[in-house]
Design a protein around this motif. Structure first.
Motif, PDB file in Angstrom:
ATOM      1  N   ILE A  96       0.855  -1.191   0.000  1.00 50.08           N
ATOM      2  CA  ILE A  96       0.000   0.000   0.000  1.00 50.08           C
ATOM      3  C   ILE A  96       0.889   1.240   0.000  1.00 50.08           C
ATOM      4  N   PRO A  97       0.786   2.104  -0.999  1.00 58.00           N
ATOM      5  CA  PRO A  97       1.676   3.271  -1.091  1.00 58.00           C
ATOM      6  C   PRO A  97       1.592   4.161   0.147  1.00 58.00           C
ATOM      7  N   ARG A  98       2.749   4.582   0.637  1.00 60.23           N
ATOM      8  CA  ARG A  98       2.782   5.491   1.786  1.00 60.23           C
ATOM      9  C   ARG A  98       2.340   6.903   1.397  1.00 60.23           C
ATOM     10  N   ASP A  99       2.286   7.155   0.096  1.00 60.91           N
ATOM     11  CA  ASP A  99       1.820   8.475  -0.356  1.00 60.91           C
ATOM     12  C   ASP A  99       0.387   8.727   0.109  1.00 60.91           C
ATOM     13  N   LEU A 100      -0.392   7.665   0.228  1.00 65.29           N
ATOM     14  CA  LEU A 100      -1.765   7.824   0.713  1.00 65.29           C
ATOM     15  C   LEU A 100      -1.777   8.316   2.153  1.00 65.29           C
ATOM     16  N   ASP A 101      -0.862   7.789   2.977  1.00 62.53           N
ATOM     17  CA  ASP A 101      -0.758   8.240   4.366  1.00 62.53           C
ATOM     18  C   ASP A 101      -0.349   9.710   4.434  1.00 62.53           C
ATOM     19  N   GLU A 102       0.645  10.065   3.607  1.00 62.92           N
ATOM     20  CA  GLU A 102       1.137  11.445   3.624  1.00 62.92           C
ATOM     21  C   GLU A 102       0.060  12.411   3.156  1.00 62.92           C
ATOM     22  N   ALA A 103      -0.707  12.014   2.133  1.00 64.12           N
ATOM     23  CA  ALA A 103      -1.792  12.871   1.652  1.00 64.12           C
ATOM     24  C   ALA A 103      -2.863  13.036   2.720  1.00 64.12           C
ATOM     25  N   ALA A 104      -3.133  11.962   3.450  1.00 61.26           N
ATOM     26  CA  ALA A 104      -4.140  12.028   4.513  1.00 61.26           C
ATOM     27  C   ALA A 104      -3.675  12.915   5.651  1.00 61.26           C
ATOM     28  N   ILE A 105      -2.377  12.862   5.977  1.00 64.95           N
ATOM     29  CA  ILE A 105      -1.833  13.711   7.045  1.00 64.95           C
ATOM     30  C   ILE A 105      -1.934  15.187   6.664  1.00 64.95           C
TER      31      ILE A 105
END
Length: 280
Positions: free
Chosen positions: A167-176
């Motif tokens: 699962i791309p960590r970019d999704l976490d960063e975008a959510a943050i």
């Protein structure tokens, strides 16, 4: 397709069919035995066709023993398996998220300790666990069968971590950036995308708990609390005649919940695997 390829295809499918029949033969023999009496079972050899369909074996087996019907034993097994499976999914997903997405001091040490627990045979910790549960007053209840699953299972934690690594960590960063907390990222992003791994966990864990014999045998003392696996064993009586027909009949019925769980969730498992790729 050439003649050679046709012959190879026929031989391949013939081999697969014969190997599959060999694998499921014990199950077919058990189902066949559920329709026979003791004499036909013990002297029938490998014959799968009952001389007469003795469906009364199912009625006799369903009566159970000691005035307790098999409906009670099946409900006990379903309760233990369902609660344990739900607890395993939730707790393992939380721990997998903490190990794979959250940075904190000592994370590698705790991860190594978790992996090491997978190398310890269950028989080694059986006596210490029993002593602890006995001192806590849990022996004779369902707590020893259910409670450990609320703290994660190493095998499923590792499985979810491996799947979650895709699962791309970019999704976490975008959510943050959007102001989401770690709890929101877990519930809205990580957990939904973990669906194929969760379905796999449900199938395997439910099967393991439904089929578990040793733990209920050790911790449960009241017949009314027995699970189906322990109750089926009680049909084998060394002091009198064993009713093999009733035993096989209840064993056949005990396969139905596991088969339905696999049949129902297998569709979601295949769909999840085929659609788990995230397109940019």
């Amino acid at each position: 397709m050439t003649k050679k390829h046709k012959i190879e295809a026929v031989l391949y499918h013939l081999f697969v069919c014969l190997f599959g029949l060999l694998m499921i033969y014990p199950v077919l023999w058990m189902i066949s035995g559920s329709l026979k009496n003791n004499t036909e079972i013990l002297n029938g050899g490998m014959n799968l066709i009952p001389p007469a369909w003795r469906v009364e074996n199912f009625a006799n087996g369903w009566k159970g023993f000691g005035g307790i019907s098999f409906a009670t034993f099946f409900s006990n097994s379903f309760f233990v398996a369902a609660v344990s499976t739900l607890a395993t999914v939730l707790s393992s997903a939380c721990v997998a998220y903490a190990f794979s997405r959250v940075k904190y001091k000592g994370r590698n040490i705790w991860f190594t300790a978790m992996i090491c627990t997978m190398m310890i045979p269950t028989q080694i910790i059986l006596v210490p666990q029993y002593i602890i549960y006995n001192k806590l007053g849990f022996v004779g209840t369902y707590l020893p069968l259910i409670l450990p699953h609320f703290f994660g299972q190493a095998f499923f934690i590792y499985q979810m971590m491996q799947f979650g690594s895709g699962i791309p960590r970019d999704l976490d960063e975008a959510a943050i950036i959007d102001g989401c907390s770690k709890y929101t990222i877990f519930t809205k992003i990580f957990l939904p995308l973990l669906k194929p791994s969760i379905v796999t966990t449900i199938i395997i864990q439910f099967y393991w708990k439904w089929d578990d014999f040793m733990s209920p045998m050790i911790y449960l003392s009241k017949p009314k609390m027995y699970t189906a696996s322990v109750a089926i064993k009680n049909f084998a009586d060394s002091t009198s005649t064993t009713d093999y027909g009733a035993m096989f009949a209840m064993s056949t019925l005990s396969l139905i919940p596991v088969f339905l769980i696999f049949l129902f969730f297998n569709r979601y498992l295949v769909e999840g695997i085929s659609t788990s790729g995230i397109k940019g």
